[in-house]
Design a protein around this motif. Structure first.
Motif, PDB file in Angstrom:
ATOM      1  N   UNK A 176      26.452  31.393  38.180  1.00 57.38           N
ATOM      2  CA  UNK A 176      26.405  32.110  39.455  1.00 57.38           C
ATOM      3  C   UNK A 176      25.350  31.522  40.379  1.00 57.38           C
ATOM      4  N   UNK A 177      24.199  31.152  39.833  1.00 61.74           N
ATOM      5  CA  UNK A 177      23.146  30.534  40.647  1.00 61.74           C
ATOM      6  C   UNK A 177      23.645  29.238  41.288  1.00 61.74           C
ATOM      7  N   UNK A 178      24.328  28.420  40.502  1.00 62.17           N
ATOM      8  CA  UNK A 178      24.812  27.134  41.029  1.00 62.17           C
ATOM      9  C   UNK A 178      25.928  27.342  42.050  1.00 62.17           C
ATOM     10  N   UNK A 179      26.767  28.339  41.818  1.00 61.39           N
ATOM     11  CA  UNK A 179      27.848  28.598  42.766  1.00 61.39           C
ATOM     12  C   UNK A 179      27.299  29.070  44.108  1.00 61.39           C
ATOM     13  N   UNK A 180      26.224  29.832  44.079  1.00 65.99           N
ATOM     14  CA  UNK A 180      25.582  30.232  45.334  1.00 65.99           C
ATOM     15  C   UNK A 180      25.057  29.008  46.076  1.00 65.99           C
ATOM     16  N   UNK A 181      24.488  28.054  45.339  1.00 65.75           N
ATOM     17  CA  UNK A 181      23.997  26.833  45.967  1.00 65.75           C
ATOM     18  C   UNK A 181      25.141  26.029  46.589  1.00 65.75           C
ATOM     19  N   UNK A 182      26.324  26.128  45.999  1.00 67.39           N
ATOM     20  CA  UNK A 182      27.503  25.425  46.523  1.00 67.39           C
ATOM     21  C   UNK A 182      28.136  26.157  47.703  1.00 67.39           C
ATOM     22  N   UNK A 183      27.634  27.365  48.019  1.00 65.10           N
ATOM     23  CA  UNK A 183      28.105  28.142  49.157  1.00 65.10           C
ATOM     24  C   UNK A 183      29.609  28.414  49.089  1.00 65.10           C
ATOM     25  N   UNK A 184      30.091  28.788  47.908  1.00 65.66           N
ATOM     26  CA  UNK A 184      31.514  29.103  47.772  1.00 65.66           C
ATOM     27  C   UNK A 184      31.854  30.309  48.645  1.00 65.66           C
ATOM     28  N   UNK A 185      33.121  30.380  49.071  1.00 64.29           N
ATOM     29  CA  UNK A 185      33.534  31.483  49.944  1.00 64.29           C
ATOM     30  C   UNK A 185      33.523  32.820  49.214  1.00 64.29           C
ATOM     31  N   UNK A 186      33.838  32.779  47.930  1.00 63.60           N
ATOM     32  CA  UNK A 186      33.863  34.020  47.161  1.00 63.60           C
ATOM     33  C   UNK A 186      33.851  33.724  45.677  1.00 63.60           C
ATOM     34  N   UNK A 187      33.424  34.713  44.896  1.00 63.67           N
ATOM     35  CA  UNK A 187      33.313  34.560  43.447  1.00 63.67           C
ATOM     36  C   UNK A 187      34.156  35.617  42.760  1.00 63.67           C
ATOM     37  N   UNK A 188      34.948  35.176  41.799  1.00 64.87           N
ATOM     38  CA  UNK A 188      35.685  36.062  40.911  1.00 64.87           C
ATOM     39  C   UNK A 188      35.108  35.886  39.520  1.00 64.87           C
ATOM     40  N   UNK A 189      34.953  36.976  38.795  1.00 62.62           N
ATOM     41  CA  UNK A 189      34.284  36.865  37.498  1.00 62.62           C
ATOM     42  C   UNK A 189      34.817  37.894  36.522  1.00 62.62           C
ATOM     43  N   UNK A 190      35.066  37.439  35.300  1.00 62.09           N
ATOM     44  CA  UNK A 190      35.272  38.339  34.168  1.00 62.09           C
ATOM     45  C   UNK A 190      33.943  38.346  33.421  1.00 62.09           C
ATOM     46  N   UNK A 191      33.105  39.351  33.666  1.00 59.81           N
ATOM     47  CA  UNK A 191      31.715  39.276  33.208  1.00 59.81           C
ATOM     48  C   UNK A 191      31.525  39.689  31.757  1.00 59.81           C
ATOM     49  N   UNK A 192      30.447  39.213  31.190  1.00 57.13           N
ATOM     50  CA  UNK A 192      30.031  39.681  29.871  1.00 57.13           C
ATOM     51  C   UNK A 192      29.722  41.172  29.944  1.00 57.13           C
ATOM     52  N   UNK A 193      29.038  41.563  31.001  1.00 54.56           N
ATOM     53  CA  UNK A 193      28.683  42.966  31.233  1.00 54.56           C
ATOM     54  C   UNK A 193      28.876  43.264  32.714  1.00 54.56           C
ATOM     55  N   UNK A 194      29.846  44.099  33.033  1.00 58.33           N
ATOM     56  CA  UNK A 194      30.159  44.355  34.438  1.00 58.33           C
ATOM     57  C   UNK A 194      29.044  45.106  35.158  1.00 58.33           C
ATOM     58  N   UNK A 195      28.071  45.633  34.395  1.00 59.87           N
ATOM     59  CA  UNK A 195      26.944  46.344  35.004  1.00 59.87           C
ATOM     60  C   UNK A 195      25.680  45.486  35.050  1.00 59.87           C
ATOM     61  N   UNK A 196      25.800  44.195  34.822  1.00 66.27           N
ATOM     62  CA  UNK A 196      24.626  43.301  34.812  1.00 66.27           C
ATOM     63  C   UNK A 196      23.898  43.352  36.160  1.00 66.27           C
ATOM     64  N   UNK A 197      22.568  43.423  36.147  1.00 69.74           N
ATOM     65  CA  UNK A 197      21.810  43.522  37.412  1.00 69.74           C
ATOM     66  C   UNK A 197      22.091  42.380  38.373  1.00 69.74           C
ATOM     67  N   UNK A 198      22.307  41.150  37.874  1.00 69.56           N
ATOM     68  CA  UNK A 198      22.501  40.030  38.789  1.00 69.56           C
ATOM     69  C   UNK A 198      23.828  40.133  39.545  1.00 69.56           C
ATOM     70  N   UNK A 199      24.790  40.888  39.017  1.00 66.49           N
ATOM     71  CA  UNK A 199      26.020  41.120  39.774  1.00 66.49           C
ATOM     72  C   UNK A 199      25.755  42.056  40.951  1.00 66.49           C
ATOM     73  N   UNK A 200      24.922  43.055  40.728  1.00 64.77           N
ATOM     74  CA  UNK A 200      24.540  43.936  41.834  1.00 64.77           C
ATOM     75  C   UNK A 200      23.759  43.167  42.878  1.00 64.77           C
TER      76      UNK A 200
END
Length: 340
Positions: A113-137
């Motif tokens: 996720x950190x690297x994708x932010x650096x790449x300035x992607x238009x949007x992120x889709x994710x099947x997360x390990x934990x959907x309540x992870x703080x970094x997703x918020x």
């Protein structure tokens, strides 16, 4: 000695006999350039081997022409089918798709996720390990277009696309009971995975509603949702006392079910006469198994396409409102669970 310097916009302008601004317009606003001039500039680009600096364009625009999908498990065909649905929607929008694999590791997921932010992607889709992870918020608070795929969130801070796994657990058990089975194993784990918990919940709910003894729905936990864990579960199943041994098994996904099928056939069991098996997902390999596998089908490509459409809407529509889409799975009956 050959000149290995990468051709620049200045080189293109000089070769085409136009200004730098005209070259810029051809790349970014071709509709404002006459067809004759545009053709001359494009011919110069081709002859020079010019490739635009997409990184620089991203910095100016604030985004790239890419979406990203962070999948949970790159070895599971289910997620590849979801990714194919995302890719189809991305293609329709003239975007490319980055695919990352967290391998069910939260630290790897966060690094992606950190690297994708650096790449300035238009949007992120994710099947997360934990959907309540703080970094997703954190992503949603920063305004990053985000869609949770095959998971749900406790709030509505972002879009999500998921399947009713409780219903899927119910239809699997209803099917096995209809086939005459009164002692069934549920095979799956770890319970930290939301889908496993909800499929087990559905199985237990309908088992109780049918008035069957709770002890006759036997939970065999696994460490992962893999073929190897399915084989291991088959060995444990065979080690149960004959009077307690289930006549059927509902597996939390198809990989477990295929491993159980392999182990059972290798041990001389007749499927479904000695052991009926139901999986979940209905991946392509399910119907092609040695004994075609009954499975609860998820609309895999539809999940991906719907998720991509939501993230694109969030990225481009100022009036976007978060949505939680919920698909209903259906049972596909095949030879592995026919009536006794």
């Amino acid at each position: 000695m050959l000149n290995s310097r990468t051709p620049s916009v200045k080189d293109v302008a000089a070769a085409a006999g136009v200004s730098l601004g005209t070259v810029s317009n051809v790349m970014n606003r071709p509709e404002v350039v006459s067809a004759r001039t545009r053709e001359r500039v494009e011919r110069a680009m081709a002859e020079l081997g010019f490739v635009r600096n997409e990184s620089a364009r991203q910095l100016r625009a604030g985004t790239s022409r890419t979406l990203a999908y962070v999948m949970l498990d790159g070895t599971n065909p289910f997620f590849h089918d979801v990714a194919q649905g995302i890719e189809l929607a991305a293609e329709d929008a003239d975007l490319s798709l980055f695919i990352c694999n967290s391998n069910s590791r939260a630290e790897r997921e966060e690094a992606h996720l950190d690297r994708l932010l650096q790449q300035r992607v238009q949007g992120i889709l994710i099947t997360p390990v934990n959907s309540e992870a703080p970094y997703l918020y954190d992503l949603t608070r920063r305004g990053v277009p985000l869609v949770i795929v095959d998971r749900r969130r406790d709030d509505e801070s972002c879009c999500s696309v998921a399947v009713d796994d409780v219903h899927g657990g119910r239809v699997a058990i209803e099917h096995l009971v209809e086939q005459g089975h009164a002692r069934v194993a549920f095979i799956g784990g770890p319970e930290s995975i939301g889908q496993v918990r909800e499929r087990l919940q559905g199985a237990r709910e309908v088992w109780a509603e049918l008035g069957l003894p709770a002890d006759d729905l036997i939970f065999l936990p696994t460490d992962a949702l893999t073929v190897a864990e399915g084989r291991s579960a088959g060995e444990r199943l065979a080690g149960l006392p004959a009077r307690r041994r289930p006549t059927a098994a509902f597996c939390a996904n198809d990989l477990l079910a295929l491993g159980l099928l392999q182990q059972g056939i290798g041990a001389g069991l007749r499927v479904p006469d000695d052991l009926a098996i139901v999986g979940f997902d209905d991946i392509e390999f399910a119907a092609a198994a040695a004994v075609p596998l009954t499975s609860v089908r998820q609309p895999r490509q539809e999940l991906g396409r719907a998720a991509a459409q939501l993230v694109l809407d969030e990225a481009t529509n100022p009036d976007h409102e978060h949505q939680q889409l919920f698909f209903t799975p259906e049972l596909v009956a095949r030879a592995s669970s026919r009536a006794r």
